[in-house]
Scaffold this motif. Structure first.
Motif, mmCIF file in Angstrom:
data_model
loop_
_atom_site.group_PDB
_atom_site.id
_atom_site.type_symbol
_atom_site.label_atom_id
_atom_site.label_comp_id
_atom_site.label_asym_id
_atom_site.label_seq_id
_atom_site.Cartn_x
_atom_site.Cartn_y
_atom_site.Cartn_z
ATOM 1 N N THR A 118 0.834 -1.316 -0.063
ATOM 2 C CA THR A 118 0.134 0.118 -0.027
ATOM 3 C C THR A 118 1.099 1.290 -0.063
ATOM 4 O O THR A 118 0.310 2.478 -0.286
ATOM 5 C CB THR A 118 -1.103 0.088 1.330
ATOM 6 N N ARG A 119 2.186 1.052 0.301
ATOM 7 C CA ARG A 119 2.980 2.165 0.427
ATOM 8 C C ARG A 119 4.296 1.895 0.142
ATOM 9 O O ARG A 119 4.821 0.742 0.453
ATOM 10 C CB ARG A 119 3.212 2.968 1.742
ATOM 11 N N ARG A 120 5.164 2.594 -0.562
ATOM 12 C CA ARG A 120 6.425 2.426 -1.048
ATOM 13 C C ARG A 120 7.138 3.964 -1.005
ATOM 14 O O ARG A 120 6.871 4.786 -1.997
ATOM 15 C CB ARG A 120 6.695 1.854 -2.336
ATOM 16 N N GLU A 121 8.084 3.831 -0.178
ATOM 17 C CA GLU A 121 9.009 4.980 -0.356
ATOM 18 C C GLU A 121 10.581 4.654 -0.780
ATOM 19 O O GLU A 121 11.096 3.661 -0.239
ATOM 20 C CB GLU A 121 9.121 5.851 1.031
ATOM 21 N N ALA A 122 11.156 5.195 -1.915
ATOM 22 C CA ALA A 122 12.562 5.101 -2.210
ATOM 23 C C ALA A 122 13.410 6.161 -2.275
ATOM 24 O O ALA A 122 12.969 7.099 -2.912
ATOM 25 C CB ALA A 122 12.353 4.145 -3.653
ATOM 26 N N GLY A 123 14.450 6.089 -1.908
ATOM 27 C CA GLY A 123 15.353 6.948 -2.004
ATOM 28 C C GLY A 123 16.611 6.279 -2.916
ATOM 29 O O GLY A 123 17.168 5.198 -2.429
ATOM 30 N N ILE A 124 17.172 7.123 -3.703
ATOM 31 C CA ILE A 124 18.175 6.243 -4.784
ATOM 32 C C ILE A 124 19.175 7.402 -5.118
ATOM 33 O O ILE A 124 18.813 8.326 -5.354
ATOM 34 C CB ILE A 124 17.286 5.686 -5.974
ATOM 35 N N ASN A 125 20.257 6.896 -5.247
ATOM 36 C CA ASN A 125 21.407 7.591 -5.620
ATOM 37 C C ASN A 125 21.939 6.733 -6.798
ATOM 38 O O ASN A 125 22.252 5.513 -6.878
ATOM 39 C CB ASN A 125 22.662 7.837 -4.695
ATOM 40 N N ASP A 126 22.532 7.548 -8.144
ATOM 41 C CA ASP A 126 23.264 6.948 -9.017
ATOM 42 C C ASP A 126 24.711 6.999 -9.124
ATOM 43 O O ASP A 126 25.031 8.353 -8.784
ATOM 44 C CB ASP A 126 22.519 7.552 -10.328
ATOM 45 N N VAL A 127 25.159 6.311 -9.703
ATOM 46 C CA VAL A 127 26.883 6.259 -9.745
ATOM 47 C C VAL A 127 27.310 5.936 -11.099
ATOM 48 O O VAL A 127 26.811 5.010 -11.667
ATOM 49 C CB VAL A 127 27.605 5.393 -8.856
ATOM 50 N N ARG A 128 27.752 6.729 -11.964
ATOM 51 C CA ARG A 128 28.267 6.478 -13.258
ATOM 52 C C ARG A 128 29.458 5.388 -13.376
ATOM 53 O O ARG A 128 30.301 5.409 -12.221
ATOM 54 C CB ARG A 128 29.005 7.635 -13.925
ATOM 55 N N ILE A 129 29.085 4.423 -14.189
ATOM 56 C CA ILE A 129 30.148 3.210 -14.165
ATOM 57 C C ILE A 129 30.724 2.890 -15.448
ATOM 58 O O ILE A 129 29.883 3.106 -16.347
ATOM 59 C CB ILE A 129 29.855 1.905 -13.451
ATOM 60 N N GLU A 130 31.632 2.206 -15.701
ATOM 61 C CA GLU A 130 32.072 1.728 -16.969
ATOM 62 C C GLU A 130 31.570 0.296 -17.102
ATOM 63 O O GLU A 130 31.436 -0.487 -16.182
ATOM 64 C CB GLU A 130 33.678 1.610 -17.004
ATOM 65 N N GLU A 131 31.015 0.193 -18.579
ATOM 66 C CA GLU A 131 30.798 -1.225 -18.731
ATOM 67 C C GLU A 131 31.491 -2.386 -17.928
ATOM 68 O O GLU A 131 30.749 -3.333 -17.610
ATOM 69 C CB GLU A 131 30.402 -1.531 -20.176
ATOM 70 N N SER A 132 32.891 -2.407 -17.758
ATOM 71 C CA SER A 132 33.607 -3.198 -17.102
ATOM 72 C C SER A 132 33.410 -3.395 -15.871
ATOM 73 O O SER A 132 33.834 -4.358 -15.248
ATOM 74 C CB SER A 132 35.126 -2.977 -17.660
ATOM 75 N N GLU A 133 32.777 -2.375 -15.170
ATOM 76 C CA GLU A 133 32.695 -2.483 -13.849
ATOM 77 C C GLU A 133 31.405 -2.835 -13.436
ATOM 78 O O GLU A 133 31.041 -3.406 -12.239
ATOM 79 C CB GLU A 133 32.766 -1.190 -13.301
ATOM 80 N N ARG A 134 30.419 -3.615 -14.387
ATOM 81 C CA ARG A 134 29.200 -3.949 -13.994
ATOM 82 C C ARG A 134 29.257 -5.359 -13.217
ATOM 83 O O ARG A 134 30.308 -6.213 -13.247
ATOM 84 C CB ARG A 134 28.253 -4.574 -15.283
ATOM 85 N N ARG A 135 28.484 -5.616 -12.329
ATOM 86 C CA ARG A 135 28.507 -6.801 -11.533
ATOM 87 C C ARG A 135 26.981 -7.533 -11.414
ATOM 88 O O ARG A 135 27.032 -8.509 -10.988
ATOM 89 C CB ARG A 135 28.597 -6.448 -9.827
#
Length: 152
Positions: A118-135
């Motif tokens: 019934t309720r969703r609260e989301a705080g989100i931060n974005d970080v720029r990464i290189e494709e090679s850093e993907r996990r």
């Protein structure tokens, strides 16, 4: 109305199942499927967006996944009590220019007696990464279910 188990009050096991079910649904990138986990009048805060109801959730997620390409998500149970669950998450996606991003966030969830959020609260931060850093590459493999995802 059909129940969406597991239902509150949550135990550690049922809260973890609810979190994994949410991760699995979001990794489909199907806004209509994801929206079924929320009550008809569910309220959201997602970053600086405020939404009410499934139609707004579907519209928001449709736009999100048009912008956040090859989106892949991991969620971890952080805490739970009664009909509430706290989650930490990370996801990766790239934009139309090919820039990859890792997004870190926390969510607070509240459920009704039918197991709908019934309720969703989301705080989100974005970080720029290189494709090679993907996990995060697609949905979580069975061998990784129940494991916490590393912070970095």
């Amino acid at each position: 109305m059909a129940d969406r188990s597991p239902l509150p009050p949550f135990t550690r096991e049922t809260a973890a199942r609810k979190v994994q079910a949410a991760e699995d649904a979001w990794n489909t990138r199907d806004p209509h499927k994801v929206a079924l986990a929320y009550s008809e009048d569910s309220v959201w805060r997602n970053r600086d967006s405020f939404l009410t109801g499934r139609a707004e959730i579907v519209a928001f997620l449709t736009t999100k996944w048009e912008r956040e390409l090859d989106y892949a998500l991991r969620k971890d149970l952080w805490a739970f009590d009664g009909n509430r669950i706290a989650v930490r998450f990370q996801y990766e996606s790239h934009d139309a220019d090919g820039q990859w991003w890792r997004s870190y966030g926390n969510e607070l969830w509240e459920f009704d007696e039918h197991g709908l959020m019934t309720r969703r609260e989301a705080g989100i931060n974005d970080v720029r990464i290189e494709e090679s850093e993907r996990r995060i590459h697609g949905p979580r493999p069975e061998t990784e279910r129940g494991l916490s995802f590393p912070l970095q």
